[in-house]
Design an enzyme around this catalytic site. Sequence first.
Site, PDB file in Angstrom:
ATOM      1  N   LYS A 198     -47.659 -22.854  -6.967  1.00  0.00           N
ATOM      2  CA  LYS A 198     -48.675 -23.368  -6.312  1.00  0.00           C
ATOM      3  C   LYS A 198     -48.539 -23.016  -4.946  1.00  0.00           C
ATOM      4  O   LYS A 198     -49.680 -23.271  -4.335  1.00  0.00           O
ATOM      5  CB  LYS A 198     -48.264 -24.896  -6.280  1.00  0.00           C
ATOM      6  CG  LYS A 198     -48.731 -25.632  -7.885  1.00  0.00           C
ATOM      7  CD  LYS A 198     -48.222 -27.193  -7.598  1.00  0.00           C
ATOM      8  CE  LYS A 198     -48.821 -27.759  -9.102  1.00  0.00           C
ATOM      9  NZ  LYS A 198     -50.291 -28.107  -9.279  1.00  0.00           N
ATOM     10  N   THR A 209     -56.632 -30.416 -11.413  1.00  0.00           N
ATOM     11  CA  THR A 209     -57.072 -31.317 -11.720  1.00  0.00           C
ATOM     12  C   THR A 209     -57.658 -32.407 -10.154  1.00  0.00           C
ATOM     13  O   THR A 209     -58.739 -33.090  -9.310  1.00  0.00           O
ATOM     14  CB  THR A 209     -57.114 -32.565 -12.513  1.00  0.00           C
ATOM     15  OG1 THR A 209     -55.831 -33.133 -11.999  1.00  0.00           O
ATOM     16  CG2 THR A 209     -57.036 -32.208 -13.555  1.00  0.00           C
ATOM     17  N   LYS A 238     -50.156 -32.422  -4.188  1.00  0.00           N
ATOM     18  CA  LYS A 238     -49.941 -31.985  -5.461  1.00  0.00           C
ATOM     19  C   LYS A 238     -48.129 -31.637  -5.312  1.00  0.00           C
ATOM     20  O   LYS A 238     -47.134 -31.975  -4.892  1.00  0.00           O
ATOM     21  CB  LYS A 238     -50.571 -30.876  -5.936  1.00  0.00           C
ATOM     22  CG  LYS A 238     -49.970 -29.677  -5.290  1.00  0.00           C
ATOM     23  CD  LYS A 238     -50.759 -27.972  -5.703  1.00  0.00           C
ATOM     24  CE  LYS A 238     -52.198 -28.199  -5.289  1.00  0.00           C
ATOM     25  NZ  LYS A 238     -53.409 -28.125  -5.954  1.00  0.00           N
ATOM     26  N   ARG A 239     -47.708 -31.522  -6.857  1.00  0.00           N
ATOM     27  CA  ARG A 239     -45.884 -30.875  -7.087  1.00  0.00           C
ATOM     28  C   ARG A 239     -45.635 -30.118  -6.358  1.00  0.00           C
ATOM     29  O   ARG A 239     -46.874 -29.358  -6.143  1.00  0.00           O
ATOM     30  CB  ARG A 239     -45.877 -31.155  -8.683  1.00  0.00           C
ATOM     31  CG  ARG A 239     -45.828 -32.397  -8.770  1.00  0.00           C
ATOM     32  CD  ARG A 239     -45.087 -33.269  -8.491  1.00  0.00           C
ATOM     33  NE  ARG A 239     -43.691 -33.340  -8.874  1.00  0.00           N
ATOM     34  CZ  ARG A 239     -43.082 -33.677  -9.905  1.00  0.00           C
ATOM     35  NH1 ARG A 239     -43.216 -35.203 -10.624  1.00  0.00           N
ATOM     36  NH2 ARG A 239     -41.447 -33.601  -9.744  1.00  0.00           N
ATOM     37  N   LYS A 255     -61.271 -33.587  -7.783  1.00  0.00           N
ATOM     38  CA  LYS A 255     -61.597 -35.092  -7.082  1.00  0.00           C
ATOM     39  C   LYS A 255     -61.972 -34.329  -5.939  1.00  0.00           C
ATOM     40  O   LYS A 255     -62.290 -35.138  -5.180  1.00  0.00           O
ATOM     41  CB  LYS A 255     -59.435 -35.718  -6.881  1.00  0.00           C
ATOM     42  CG  LYS A 255     -59.719 -35.906  -7.682  1.00  0.00           C
ATOM     43  CD  LYS A 255     -58.185 -36.492  -7.980  1.00  0.00           C
ATOM     44  CE  LYS A 255     -57.534 -35.934  -9.347  1.00  0.00           C
ATOM     45  NZ  LYS A 255     -55.843 -36.016  -9.182  1.00  0.00           N
ATOM     46  N   HIS A 261     -50.697 -27.212 -21.693  1.00  0.00           N
ATOM     47  CA  HIS A 261     -50.891 -27.046 -20.337  1.00  0.00           C
ATOM     48  C   HIS A 261     -50.433 -25.916 -19.398  1.00  0.00           C
ATOM     49  O   HIS A 261     -50.618 -26.649 -18.764  1.00  0.00           O
ATOM     50  CB  HIS A 261     -50.025 -29.044 -19.972  1.00  0.00           C
ATOM     51  CG  HIS A 261     -51.044 -29.879 -20.756  1.00  0.00           C
ATOM     52  ND1 HIS A 261     -51.995 -30.726 -19.320  1.00  0.00           N
ATOM     53  CD2 HIS A 261     -51.149 -30.214 -21.942  1.00  0.00           C
ATOM     54  CE1 HIS A 261     -52.572 -31.400 -20.318  1.00  0.00           C
ATOM     55  NE2 HIS A 261     -52.076 -31.639 -21.782  1.00  0.00           N
TER      56      HIS A 261
HETATM   57  C1  LIG Z   1     -54.650 -35.110  -9.243  1.00  0.00           C
HETATM   58  C2  LIG Z   1     -52.946 -35.744  -8.874  1.00  0.00           C
HETATM   59  C3  LIG Z   1     -52.127 -34.742  -9.050  1.00  0.00           C
HETATM   60  C4  LIG Z   1     -52.598 -33.223  -9.606  1.00  0.00           C
HETATM   61  O1  LIG Z   1     -52.825 -32.838  -8.843  1.00  0.00           O
HETATM   62  P1  LIG Z   1     -52.978 -30.799  -8.935  1.00  0.00           P
HETATM   63  O2  LIG Z   1     -53.374 -30.684  -7.620  1.00  0.00           O
HETATM   64  O3  LIG Z   1     -54.347 -30.209 -10.400  1.00  0.00           O
HETATM   65  O4  LIG Z   1     -51.813 -30.234  -9.092  1.00  0.00           O
HETATM   66  C5  LIG Z   1     -51.036 -34.907  -9.212  1.00  0.00           C
HETATM   67  N1  LIG Z   1     -51.095 -35.942  -8.864  1.00  0.00           N
HETATM   68  C6  LIG Z   1     -51.491 -36.986  -8.452  1.00  0.00           C
HETATM   69  C7  LIG Z   1     -51.073 -38.355  -8.117  1.00  0.00           C
HETATM   70  C8  LIG Z   1     -52.606 -36.884  -8.455  1.00  0.00           C
HETATM   71  O5  LIG Z   1     -53.567 -38.053  -7.803  1.00  0.00           O
END
Ligand SMILES: *Cc1c(COP(=O)(O)O)cnc(C)c1O
Length: 812
Positions: free
Chosen positions: A551, A653, A545-546, A657, A354
């Site tokens: 990032k 991911t 995101k985190r 979304k 990952h």
């Molecule tokens: C989808 C999702 C992530 C992943 O987000 P990235 O932008 O791909 O890092 C992290 N936390 C939550 C709650 C999510 O739904």
Amino acid sequence: MDADSIVDDFRRYFSHTLGRDESADTSHQMYASLVLSLRDRLVERWRNTRLAYQEANCKHTYYLSLEFLMGRALGNAMLNLDVDAATADALRTMGVELEALVEQEHDAGLGNGGLGRLAACFLDSCATLQLPVTGYGIRYEYGMFRQKIDNGNQLEVPDHWLRDGNPWEIERPEYATRIKFGGHTEFITDQSGKMQVRWVDTRDVMAMPHDVPVPGYQNGTVNTLRLWRAAATEEFDLSEFNAGSYTEAVAAKNAAEHITMVLYPNDSSENGKELRLRQQYFLASASLQDILREWVKLHGNDFSQFAEKNCFQLNDTHPTCSVPELMRLLMDEHGLSWSKAWTITSRTMAYTNHTLLPEALEKWNVNMFRRLLPRLMEIVCEINAHFLSEIALRYPGDTDRQRRMSIIEEGDQQYVRMAYLAVVACHSVNGVAALHSELLQQHLLHDFYEVWPKKFNNKTNGVTPRRWMAWSNPTMSKLINQTIGEGWITDLSQLQKLKPYADDAAFRAEWHQVKQANKQRLADLVLQDCDVDFDTHAIFDVQVKRIHEYKRQLLNVLHVIHLYDRIKRGDTADLTPRCVLIGGKAAPGYMMAKRIIKLVNAVARVVNGDPATAGLLRLAFLPDYRVSAMEIICPGTDLSEQVSTAGKEASGTGNMKFMMNGALTIGTLDGANIEIREEAGAENFFLFGLTAEEVDANRASYNPGAIIEGDEDFKRVMGLLTSGNFNLFEPGIFDPIIHSIYSSNDPWMTAADFRSYIDAQRRVDQAYRNRDEWTRMSIINTATSGKFSSDRTIMDYNREVWKLPQVAPKQP
Ligand SMILES: *Cc1c(COP(=O)(O)O)cnc(C)c1O
């Protein structure tokens, strides 16, 4: 499945099982009554699914993961059982608001971010595709911490999500399993002269399974997520009793239960703590023993067909103790030879990588590993010995290569390199987006790729359209259903049929209306949780995101400061109003990430408080970003920020979304962004920044000071930052951030992409001012998002790695 019978069950659970009446606030008991009613309807399908898999006597895959970021289950269960309308009716007749009960459910936050949410989406897709796949994980007493913001700083609050009980789970004490820790090994020779190893004087812990149903989409299948809880063994230390230490003996038993007490809140970084290794081995051993017990029940000690019937997918290296543990169980508990055990292990294990970030690669101190898991350490050493002699044969005299590739890192301290162990033992090694898989093969795992090129493959991530479209965006789903039918929910490529409607003015108007309504829902959330007013006429520009330097939330903040600077100097002629939302949790020990949260909040306070920004610019930090928040966020977003330094984000991911929900992406050529842009077309994506290759090539000569000096806008932004404009009463707090931007060693090269990011944002402003054109692009993004369904990802895994049949549940 009709409203009347749901009413009957609901009433019975509420008044009899839970023993409540309406004399107090019993919202939670009403929620639990509804869950138990729906769970009954799942349980029958669950049994029929299990029977069908048994009868088919088919291969099974086990998805092993330290994290399953499931979020809430109620909406998903109603959708997948196709009882959402009946349930709403049922509750209405009783005068209960469904929405209010949905809000009662606490997110199951058993994960950090993308990796854990991927596991959850995969379970949904496996059940929907009717694949015999079981998830194995840990039932953390405390999941991901809840984030509060205090004076702009992150506060971590323990997430006791099980306090009110979890009506979804079913405890299965009949499958409790004993796990060994510590002790030492003994080598003995049995009557036939065969060497036998015994792992003795261990301190044992019990693993107690809790099963959670995983319903497929309206297909009768219910798969299983089995979560392990640590429990004390029955027996007490009699010598301690006799010495009069009754309370100490009982208290010591408590230590066992610490193993599953809390999720480690580190995303993309390892921490090397002993308790974490305990968790990892606990999951691996409990799950494998569970599977072998069932095998032996049917086949005795005949393992000749085991590899044809079982597959283990390792979600990152976290469950890689499974490799030596399966070897141990097969050899020490079931009498197989090394070579038979190795054949089975390597044919059944598959590894998903990952990350390329070196700080995220797990390695365990050999001394600690040996003390905790002495038998496993012996097996790891033997795997390494076999492997290194293979390498020595293949590259005679190349001792440097042997040192590089060894599973044991030598030096002052020795370490077990878990990724290398996984690559050596597994028959499949995959990355999670095309670029990431390529970089794995060319850099991080290149030596291994040369030896075993055919092991390596790519599986671009995906997300489930049930949760991330059908459930979370009902208005858009309805419009799509009216336009192209409902087939897209289980075959997302059908969204392509929307493409022609991008040219249909009436459809565009409806699409725009849906988006505006979803923006209002998001604005309501932001007002409630951030006390900031978002106007839905503005661009909703979102990065959730985190929080991590790679990032580059920082780049986003620099852009906001730049917009603020433009407003202050009156350069607003072609400025489109914007509401910027940033959210995400920082690992509690990650000081830089926490300081970035502080910066967002500090800039937000100044920007939002300045009358000059009225109607033009807002910035808010959303506290406690989690799955249930994302269900409101992604439908209401216009612009999705995916701005990582190229080559650092394995896939992403969140980007998917957003795309599905009609957001446009501003992003670098990183992770799955590349594939998103390929699908949507370059004209429907706001691209900026260095490529991964350019990042590498420019690193040596990187000179941020010169870049800033040569860019008037950048200079002004840095001037505002260094002048203390955003931290008048806390001088110096942003110095570490400022230094990182000015540092020629900045690994994330933030300054390098500033100018092209600002220019791309200008194109966003311009595009948004043409509502028809923007709506067209939004429709095209949704229409071309089919590839990013986790159904497609799972079909790829199944075709190339698992090779499972689809099995429909038995009809009762
Ligand atoms: C989808 C999702 C992530 C992943 O987000 P990235 O932008 O791909 O890092 C992290 N936390 C939550 C709650 C999510 O739904």
